[in-house]
Design a protein around this motif. Structure first.
Motif, mmCIF file in Angstrom:
data_model
loop_
_atom_site.group_PDB
_atom_site.id
_atom_site.type_symbol
_atom_site.label_atom_id
_atom_site.label_comp_id
_atom_site.label_asym_id
_atom_site.label_seq_id
_atom_site.Cartn_x
_atom_site.Cartn_y
_atom_site.Cartn_z
ATOM 1 N N ALA A 53 31.449 42.540 44.968
ATOM 2 C CA ALA A 53 30.707 41.282 44.867
ATOM 3 C C ALA A 53 29.890 41.014 46.119
ATOM 4 O O ALA A 53 28.848 40.342 46.064
ATOM 5 N N ALA A 54 30.321 41.534 47.266
ATOM 6 C CA ALA A 54 29.625 41.281 48.534
ATOM 7 C C ALA A 54 28.221 41.861 48.551
ATOM 8 O O ALA A 54 27.355 41.369 49.291
ATOM 9 N N THR A 55 27.971 42.870 47.752
ATOM 10 C CA THR A 55 26.628 43.451 47.727
ATOM 11 C C THR A 55 25.612 42.483 47.144
ATOM 12 O O THR A 55 24.420 42.585 47.441
ATOM 13 N N ALA A 56 26.075 41.554 46.319
ATOM 14 C CA ALA A 56 25.171 40.603 45.682
ATOM 15 C C ALA A 56 25.245 39.207 46.290
ATOM 16 O O ALA A 56 24.390 38.367 45.998
ATOM 17 N N ASP A 57 26.253 38.931 47.108
ATOM 18 C CA ASP A 57 26.437 37.572 47.638
ATOM 19 C C ASP A 57 26.758 37.635 49.123
ATOM 20 O O ASP A 57 27.858 38.062 49.518
ATOM 21 N N PRO A 58 25.814 37.214 49.991
ATOM 22 C CA PRO A 58 26.041 37.282 51.438
ATOM 23 C C PRO A 58 27.189 36.400 51.916
ATOM 24 O O PRO A 58 27.765 36.649 52.974
ATOM 25 N N ARG A 59 27.543 35.364 51.143
ATOM 26 C CA ARG A 59 28.666 34.518 51.557
ATOM 27 C C ARG A 59 29.979 35.299 51.507
ATOM 28 O O ARG A 59 30.835 35.162 52.377
ATOM 29 N N ILE A 60 30.132 36.108 50.476
ATOM 30 C CA ILE A 60 31.343 36.925 50.373
ATOM 31 C C ILE A 60 31.329 38.016 51.443
ATOM 32 O O ILE A 60 32.359 38.316 52.060
ATOM 33 N N ARG A 61 30.142 38.570 51.677
ATOM 34 C CA ARG A 61 30.035 39.596 52.712
ATOM 35 C C ARG A 61 30.453 39.028 54.075
ATOM 36 O O ARG A 61 31.201 39.649 54.834
ATOM 37 N N SER A 62 29.988 37.836 54.384
ATOM 38 C CA SER A 62 30.342 37.187 55.652
ATOM 39 C C SER A 62 31.837 36.883 55.710
ATOM 40 O O SER A 62 32.483 37.063 56.744
ATOM 41 N N ALA A 63 32.407 36.430 54.584
ATOM 42 C CA ALA A 63 33.825 36.064 54.557
ATOM 43 C C ALA A 63 34.721 37.270 54.771
ATOM 44 O O ALA A 63 35.771 37.179 55.426
ATOM 45 N N LEU A 64 34.316 38.422 54.225
ATOM 46 C CA LEU A 64 35.139 39.623 54.356
ATOM 47 C C LEU A 64 35.181 40.137 55.795
ATOM 48 O O LEU A 64 36.072 40.909 56.154
ATOM 49 N N VAL B 28 29.721 34.468 43.818
ATOM 50 C CA VAL B 28 30.193 35.309 42.728
ATOM 51 C C VAL B 28 31.712 35.202 42.658
ATOM 52 O O VAL B 28 32.387 35.215 43.695
ATOM 53 N N TYR B 29 32.255 35.078 41.436
ATOM 54 C CA TYR B 29 33.702 34.935 41.304
ATOM 55 C C TYR B 29 34.383 36.288 41.475
ATOM 56 O O TYR B 29 34.054 37.261 40.799
ATOM 57 N N VAL B 30 35.335 36.332 42.399
ATOM 58 C CA VAL B 30 36.136 37.536 42.610
ATOM 59 C C VAL B 30 37.390 37.393 41.745
ATOM 60 O O VAL B 30 38.253 36.560 42.024
ATOM 61 N N ARG B 31 37.462 38.189 40.712
ATOM 62 C CA ARG B 31 38.558 38.070 39.758
ATOM 63 C C ARG B 31 39.888 38.389 40.451
ATOM 64 O O ARG B 31 40.001 39.387 41.181
ATOM 65 N N ARG B 32 40.894 37.547 40.210
ATOM 66 C CA ARG B 32 42.205 37.725 40.825
ATOM 67 C C ARG B 32 43.109 38.557 39.924
ATOM 68 O O ARG B 32 42.962 38.559 38.693
ATOM 69 N N ASP B 33 44.072 39.222 40.532
ATOM 70 C CA ASP B 33 45.043 39.978 39.746
ATOM 71 C C ASP B 33 45.787 39.068 38.769
ATOM 72 O O ASP B 33 46.143 39.488 37.661
ATOM 73 N N ARG B 34 46.033 37.819 39.189
ATOM 74 C CA ARG B 34 46.777 36.890 38.332
ATOM 75 C C ARG B 34 45.921 36.306 37.225
ATOM 76 O O ARG B 34 46.421 35.540 36.400
ATOM 77 N N ASP B 35 44.631 36.640 37.195
ATOM 78 C CA ASP B 35 43.795 36.218 36.069
ATOM 79 C C ASP B 35 44.213 36.926 34.791
ATOM 80 O O ASP B 35 44.164 36.350 33.705
ATOM 81 N N ASP B 36 44.595 38.189 34.906
ATOM 82 C CA ASP B 36 44.793 39.042 33.739
ATOM 83 C C ASP B 36 46.227 39.558 33.679
ATOM 84 O O ASP B 36 47.031 39.323 34.578
ATOM 85 N N GLY B 37 46.517 40.256 32.591
ATOM 86 C CA GLY B 37 47.820 40.883 32.443
ATOM 87 C C GLY B 37 48.853 39.921 31.887
ATOM 88 O O GLY B 37 48.586 38.752 31.623
ATOM 89 N N PRO B 38 50.081 40.413 31.687
ATOM 90 C CA PRO B 38 51.164 39.580 31.151
ATOM 91 C C PRO B 38 51.422 38.366 32.027
ATOM 92 O O PRO B 38 51.528 38.480 33.241
ATOM 93 N N ARG B 39 51.465 37.218 31.382
ATOM 94 C CA ARG B 39 51.677 35.935 32.058
ATOM 95 C C ARG B 39 50.629 35.666 33.118
ATOM 96 O O ARG B 39 50.863 34.943 34.087
ATOM 97 N N GLY B 40 49.441 36.235 32.944
ATOM 98 C CA GLY B 40 48.313 35.884 33.779
ATOM 99 C C GLY B 40 47.677 34.594 33.299
ATOM 100 O O GLY B 40 47.985 34.090 32.210
#
Length: 738
Positions: free
Chosen positions: A282-293, A122-134
């Protein structure tokens, strides 16, 4: 019969027409014809592409000039090239953004986990994805008016995934081009396809090589409202961005100009608080993210890309796998970008084992090591990934070191010496001019001339645009006019020889070469007379048919016009007048203009002081606010001292002067450059302590300032013969046998 470019429609037709235009001239003859107009060259690799109907626009222009095609007719040939490119870029070569495979675009293969169905986490949206000059705002803006969006950061921080998610969300119906090389981009510019995204993952692949991506081509694509999206490692961004566009030859300088066209977004390796919160969701739906955290030592994206497993694999290697790995790391950090051949790794690895380990090695040591290093970890990355050719399956032509390890272990081995056997393996098995140039320059920085010279010469002969400059600095420092002349007689490096004779003002030898028909010397002799203001000698050369002399006569004759336009405030005239005075060494006139507020004259006055080795004057100019003088002062600490002549160490206080320059360097250099200043200081302190052994070790591990200071230390100690030997022949690794 003269070929008609107006009838050309395909690459095959263009190649046949160009062969007919060559009229039976050999590759060597065409190259010699091209050299009449320095810096034009036509190496054999470039001509091969040309006769296959796939030249760059620049190469075609050089070829047409070599064939004496008139200017008006050259435009018709360029139009034929544009037709061929437009036909080649049919829509069958493009795909819709929504249909693109993220894995094929370069998104790292993720680790496995039980119960996972989706290929990507699952894609974890980054702060730099959005906002001014994102990222998304910049991509949307580029879709309206064209633009280059560059995402930079260290390895395995999610750069490629961030870029992919942005275009997939905003531009799903646009066409996507993932160019194999710069020729594909030129074809895209010619075709003018609407609603096009150009994918430039790992931008450095397009910035280096005989045909690098230029800022002009990027501007053309931007004018046609193309969206270019690129990724680049932070350290490479720093290296490209700090290169001055005017003084640095070839693509490195042009890369700085190109990067200034980009809207740059930096991605950090660590999650912000808001990103951490989204990752927990996102970790609730994807065990890879859960493991990474759950990891405390690595970032989320590094764990997803199997960074911890890669490090563990390296730490658990036996001496032979560790030796192969060290050879791969050293080759990569020295600049090799092509897949590493198995033969290279096999030949280099013994240099990383001790005598006992070499004596006890089992018969299958290499095969067992490669099996260990190429095994996929958690279904994701391997330490060394095999790379196959385009035409066959299951036959690797080489191996690529995992990105994360290239950065992590590259830093770890930064101060380690590369064994002689590894240098010899690189010399034996490198075939790509980009690799040969990079490793040759690394050897040059280490004073390892026995490896630097053949690698740089090979790179130059194969068309690398910067190899000539690097080779000339090496040979000029050594004063090897006789060797340069011998190579010239073999048809190799004539322009290097004439460049050196021009720099040293050796008129008699230039005149002799000119009379012998050397076209490089014809050009250089005219330049020498122009720089010395010798109008009558230029008249004589021009009357004898020297076209360069005729051009330079016009430059001399236009001085009054340039002065009049400069007084009227026309910037181009100010710049050209300053260059004219600089080239003729007319210092007082430059000083008068500079004191009157002429910025161009002030900059060229600083250049003149720099090239004459007058450090005190540079200091005075710098203290008066001359930024060009400050840049040159800082450059003096980045060079081997014998190259420009000034005595950097004639008095104390140099480290305090470095501190005084910090404010100016804030504007002139990147963080990477400031880190290099620390390395320069280390060499300087070692010099002041008189520690020859440490200076020698610093030089052997790549500290390019240490080599020059080592020579100066030996001179200061009265060991003139040894100092001259090192300056002439360089250092030889302790384990090398000639």
């Amino acid at each position: 019969m003269t070929p008609d470019p107006g009838q050309v429609r395909t690459a095959a037709e263009l190649g046949a027409a160009l062969k007919a235009l060559a009229a039976g001239r050999s590759y060597r003859d065409l190259d010699r014809q091209a050299r009449r107009n320095p810096p034009d060259r036509l190496p054999s690799s470039t001509l091969t592409d040309l006769f296959r109907g796939k030249p760059s626009g620049e190469t075609l222009e050089v070829f047409l000039r070599a064939c004496d095609v008139a200017r008006g007719e050259r435009q018709v040939w360029q139009q034929a090239l544009q037709r061929v490119r437009a036909a080649a870029l049919g829509l069958d070569r493009l795909i819709r953004v929504a249909d693109a495979s993220p894995r094929l675009l370069g998104v790292h293969e993720p680790i496995d986990a039980a119960g996972v169905i989706e290929d990507l986490p699952v894609y974890v949206r980054r702060d730099r994805d959005d906002g001014p000059r994102g990222v998304r705002e910049l991509v949307a803006k580029a879709s309206r008016q064209g633009g280059l969006v560059l995402i930079k950061g260290f390895s395995s921080v999610g750069k490629t995934r961030c870029a992919y998610e942005a275009i997939r969300e905003l531009l799903p119906d646009w066409w996507l081009l993932y160019p194999a090389d710069v020729a594909d981009l030129e074809e895209a510019a010619a075709a003018g396809t609407e609603r096009l995204v150009v994918w430039l993952d790992e931008l450095q692949r397009y910035l280096e090589g005989p045909e690098p991506l230029r800022a002009g081509l990027v501007r053309t694509l931007m004018h046609r409202r193309v969206v270019l999206i690129a990724t680049l490692w932070s350290d490479r961004y720093a290296a490209y961005a700090q290169a001055p566009t005017g003084d640095e030859p070839g693509p490195v300088g042009d890369a700085g100009e190109l990067l200034r066209l980009a809207n740059v977004v930096h991605l950090d390796a660590h999650l912000t608080a808001s990103e951490q919160e989204r990752a927990l969701g996102a970790a609730t739906a994807d065990p890879r993210i859960r493991s990474a955290l759950e990891s405390k030592d690595y970032g989320l994206f590094q764990v997803i890309a199997a960074a911890p497993q890669l490090i563990d694999r390296c730490r658990g290697a036996d001496p032979y796998a560790a030796a192969v790995l060290a050879a791969a790391v050293d080759a990569t950090r020295l600049g090799v970008r092509s897949p590493l051949r198995a033969d290279l790794l096999r030949e280099a690895a013994p240099g990383y084992c001790d005598a006992r380990q070499r004596g006890q090695a089992p018969a299958n040591w290499f095969e067992a090591s490669m099996a260990y290093l190429t095994q996929k970890l958690n279904g994701a990355a391997a330490v060394l990934a095999p790379v196959g050719p385009a035409q066959r399956m299951g036959e690797p032509v080489g191996y690529v070191l995992a990105d994360y390890l290239a950065q992590y272990l590259g830093v770890e081995r930064r101060l380690s010496k590369v064994p002689a056997i590894a240098w010899r393996a690189l010399l034996s098995y490198l075939t790509d001019p980009i690799d040969e140039f990079a490793v040759g320059r690394a050897a040059h920085n280490r004073l390892l001339y026995v490896y630097a010279e053949p690698l740089l010469l090979r790179a130059w002969n194969e068309g690398h645009p910067n190899a000539l400059f690097e080779l000339s600095t090496l040979l000029t420092a050594q004063g090897r006019v006789d060797d340069l002349r011998a190579w010239e007689e073999l048809g190799g490096t004539g322009s290097v020889l004439t460049d050196l004779l021009l720099v040293e003002g050796r008129e008699g030898e230039l005149r002799a070469l000119t009379e012998a028909g050397n076209q490089d010397a014809v050009w250089a002799l005219a330049e020498l007379y122009f720089e010395q203001g010798r109008e009558q000698d230029l008249v004589a050369l021009a009357a004898a048919g020297n076209e360069r002399a005729a051009v330079r006569l016009k430059d001399l004759g236009r001085e009054a016009d340039l002065r009049r336009m400069a007084r009227a405030g026309i910037r181009d005239a100010c710049a050209r007048l300053a260059v004219l005075l600089f080239r003729q060494g007319r210092e007082e006139e430059l000083r008068t203009l500079a004191e009157a507020g002429d910025w161009y004259a002030a900059a060229r006055l600083a250049d003149l002081a720099f090239y004459r080795g007058r450090e005190d004057e540079l200091r005075s100019l710098g203290e008066a606010g001359n930024e060009e003088a400050l840049r040159h002062l800082s450059t003096l600490l980045r060079q081997q001292p014998w190259k420009k002549g000034p005595d950097l160490l004639s008095r104390g206080g140099k480290r305090s002067w470095l501190v005084a320059l910090n404010a100016a360097e804030e504007k002139l250099y990147s963080e990477e450059a400031k880190l290099q200043d620390v390395v320069a200081q280390q060499a300087l302190i070692t010099f002041e302590q008189g520690r020859e052994d440490v200076l020698r070790a610093q030089a052997e591990t790549g500290n390019k300032w240490a080599g020059g200071l080592l020579v100066r230390l030996l001179f200061a100690q009265g060991r003139d013969m040894e100092a001259r030997r090192i300056r002439r022949y360089g250092l030889l690794p302790a384990d090398e046998v000639l």
